[in-house]
Write an enzyme that holds these catalytic residues in place. Structure first.
Site, PDB file in Angstrom:
ATOM      1  N   GLY A 130      44.536  44.204  36.765  1.00  0.00           N
ATOM      2  CA  GLY A 130      43.862  45.322  36.126  1.00  0.00           C
ATOM      3  C   GLY A 130      44.672  46.553  36.460  1.00  0.00           C
ATOM      4  O   GLY A 130      45.895  46.507  36.410  1.00  0.00           O
ATOM      5  N   GLU A 131      44.018  47.610  36.846  1.00  0.00           N
ATOM      6  CA  GLU A 131      44.734  48.823  37.265  1.00  0.00           C
ATOM      7  C   GLU A 131      44.399  49.051  38.737  1.00  0.00           C
ATOM      8  O   GLU A 131      43.251  49.362  39.073  1.00  0.00           O
ATOM      9  CB  GLU A 131      44.305  49.997  36.377  1.00  0.00           C
ATOM     10  CG  GLU A 131      45.201  51.199  36.488  1.00  0.00           C
ATOM     11  CD  GLU A 131      46.677  50.880  36.204  1.00  0.00           C
ATOM     12  OE1 GLU A 131      46.968  50.154  35.241  1.00  0.00           O
ATOM     13  OE2 GLU A 131      47.535  51.363  36.966  1.00  0.00           O
ATOM     14  N   SER A 132      45.398  48.894  39.588  1.00  0.00           N
ATOM     15  CA  SER A 132      45.122  48.916  41.032  1.00  0.00           C
ATOM     16  C   SER A 132      44.552  50.253  41.505  1.00  0.00           C
ATOM     17  O   SER A 132      43.701  50.276  42.400  1.00  0.00           O
ATOM     18  CB  SER A 132      46.379  48.562  41.825  1.00  0.00           C
ATOM     19  OG  SER A 132      47.429  49.440  41.508  1.00  0.00           O
ATOM     20  N   CYS A 184      48.484  40.097  40.432  1.00  0.00           N
ATOM     21  CA  CYS A 184      49.005  41.347  39.858  1.00  0.00           C
ATOM     22  C   CYS A 184      48.431  42.566  40.585  1.00  0.00           C
ATOM     23  O   CYS A 184      48.782  42.796  41.740  1.00  0.00           O
ATOM     24  CB  CYS A 184      48.775  41.366  38.355  1.00  0.00           C
ATOM     25  SG  CYS A 184      49.932  42.466  37.518  1.00  0.00           S
ATOM     26  N   HIS A 233      49.864  36.352  36.043  1.00  0.00           N
ATOM     27  CA  HIS A 233      48.465  36.101  35.668  1.00  0.00           C
ATOM     28  C   HIS A 233      48.265  34.639  35.281  1.00  0.00           C
ATOM     29  O   HIS A 233      48.287  34.321  34.093  1.00  0.00           O
ATOM     30  CB  HIS A 233      48.091  36.957  34.444  1.00  0.00           C
ATOM     31  CG  HIS A 233      47.977  38.410  34.720  1.00  0.00           C
ATOM     32  ND1 HIS A 233      46.765  39.043  34.910  1.00  0.00           N
ATOM     33  CD2 HIS A 233      48.913  39.367  34.818  1.00  0.00           C
ATOM     34  CE1 HIS A 233      46.962  40.334  35.117  1.00  0.00           C
ATOM     35  NE2 HIS A 233      48.259  40.555  35.069  1.00  0.00           N
ATOM     36  N   GLU A 237      45.611  33.042  35.115  1.00  0.00           N
ATOM     37  CA  GLU A 237      44.355  32.902  34.362  1.00  0.00           C
ATOM     38  C   GLU A 237      44.545  33.160  32.873  1.00  0.00           C
ATOM     39  O   GLU A 237      43.651  32.892  32.081  1.00  0.00           O
ATOM     40  CB  GLU A 237      43.284  33.841  34.953  1.00  0.00           C
ATOM     41  CG  GLU A 237      43.406  35.319  34.597  1.00  0.00           C
ATOM     42  CD  GLU A 237      44.544  36.070  35.303  1.00  0.00           C
ATOM     43  OE1 GLU A 237      45.302  35.460  36.069  1.00  0.00           O
ATOM     44  OE2 GLU A 237      44.681  37.277  35.049  1.00  0.00           O
ATOM     45  N   ILE A 291      52.401  41.160  33.283  1.00  0.00           N
ATOM     46  CA  ILE A 291      51.957  42.329  32.509  1.00  0.00           C
ATOM     47  C   ILE A 291      52.077  43.570  33.393  1.00  0.00           C
ATOM     48  O   ILE A 291      51.347  43.708  34.368  1.00  0.00           O
ATOM     49  CB  ILE A 291      50.496  42.160  32.036  1.00  0.00           C
ATOM     50  CG1 ILE A 291      50.350  40.888  31.197  1.00  0.00           C
ATOM     51  CG2 ILE A 291      50.048  43.386  31.240  1.00  0.00           C
ATOM     52  CD1 ILE A 291      48.917  40.540  30.841  1.00  0.00           C
ATOM     53  N   ARG A 292      53.004  44.421  33.057  1.00  0.00           N
ATOM     54  CA  ARG A 292      53.289  45.608  33.884  1.00  0.00           C
ATOM     55  C   ARG A 292      53.222  45.217  35.360  1.00  0.00           C
ATOM     56  O   ARG A 292      52.515  45.821  36.173  1.00  0.00           O
ATOM     57  CB  ARG A 292      52.317  46.754  33.572  1.00  0.00           C
ATOM     58  CG  ARG A 292      52.554  47.362  32.187  1.00  0.00           C
ATOM     59  CD  ARG A 292      51.647  48.550  31.912  1.00  0.00           C
ATOM     60  NE  ARG A 292      50.246  48.208  32.123  1.00  0.00           N
ATOM     61  CZ  ARG A 292      49.486  48.729  33.062  1.00  0.00           C
ATOM     62  NH1 ARG A 292      49.957  49.639  33.870  1.00  0.00           N
ATOM     63  NH2 ARG A 292      48.236  48.354  33.179  1.00  0.00           N
ATOM     64  N   ARG A 330      55.107  48.747  42.625  1.00  0.00           N
ATOM     65  CA  ARG A 330      54.270  48.759  41.412  1.00  0.00           C
ATOM     66  C   ARG A 330      55.136  48.923  40.170  1.00  0.00           C
ATOM     67  O   ARG A 330      56.157  49.598  40.195  1.00  0.00           O
ATOM     68  CB  ARG A 330      53.276  49.924  41.446  1.00  0.00           C
ATOM     69  CG  ARG A 330      52.111  49.708  42.369  1.00  0.00           C
ATOM     70  CD  ARG A 330      51.124  50.858  42.245  1.00  0.00           C
ATOM     71  NE  ARG A 330      50.470  50.877  40.950  1.00  0.00           N
ATOM     72  CZ  ARG A 330      50.002  51.986  40.371  1.00  0.00           C
ATOM     73  NH1 ARG A 330      50.137  53.150  40.950  1.00  0.00           N
ATOM     74  NH2 ARG A 330      49.411  51.906  39.200  1.00  0.00           N
TER      75      ARG A 330
END
Ligand code: GLN
Length: 187
Positions: A47-49, A79, A170, A172, A134-135, A105
């Site tokens: 997600g966004e850490s 991630c 990821h 999942e 993803i990023r 990051r």
């Protein structure tokens, strides 16, 4: 049946719950410190850490998660989850400060924001498995007590330290359940 919590604030929560189901475990979304007492292991999804770190502090979960990990609860960060577990971050502030790793990051930069590949991770499976980035971050440095499970183009993408597992990718978001099965064996 093992009950695995998925930190449910943000990110690929549903996907982790589905993958757990496919691998034969019961997945539950976890959003409170009290809920940590009824799970056998915890997944911190991508997600966004920075956002998840703020929410962990607002909901008073940072220290309770740290204590659970210290008392042996298996935890797996994917991630952003890897970023949250790390003791040192390049390009951000550390959150849980549990794993002896330095994580960069957004390490792959903008041009290569996201990509898919296949890699052999012997601890996970006999054959190469699909990986989705993803990023994504990478592990720039791993301490002596950290086991390196996977490197992609010379950059560390998955590590384990005792009851803590972290992956830059990821699992999942693929059909392959080898990574989640590995985590379930840690429980
Ligand atoms: N770039 C995100 C961060 O820094 C992580 C991306 C992800 O979890 N897919 O938090």
């Amino acid at each position: 049946m093992k009950t695995v919590g998925v930190l449910g604030f943000q990110g690929s929560v549903e996907e982790h719950l589905n993958a757990l189901g496919k691998a034969g475990a019961a997945g539950v979304s976890v959003k409170t410190a009290a809920a940590l007492n009824s799970i056998d292991g915890l997944i911190i999804p991508g997600g966004e850490s920075t956002t998840v770190s703020r929410l962990l502090n607002i909901f008073g979960m940072t220290d309770p998660i740290r204590e659970k990990i210290k008392s042996g609860m298996p935890v797996w960060g994917t991630c952003a989850g890897m970023i949250l577990l790390a003791k040192n971050i390049i390009g951000g502030e550390p959150c849980l400060k549990m794993m002896d790793i330095t994580v960069r990051r957004n390490a792959y930069g903008r041009q290569a924001d996201s990509f898919k590949c296949r890699a052999l991770i012997p601890e996970f499976a006999e054959n190469p498995i699909p990986l989705v980035f993803i990023r994504a971050p990478w592990v720039e440095h791993a301490g002596e007590n950290v086991q390196i499970l996977c490197e992609i183009d010379g950059h560390i993408a998955a590590v384990r330290q005792n009851n803590m597992l972290a992956a830059a990718f990821h699992p999942e978001l693929t059909e392959n359940t080898a990574a989640v099965e590995y985590f379930l064996k840690m429980i």
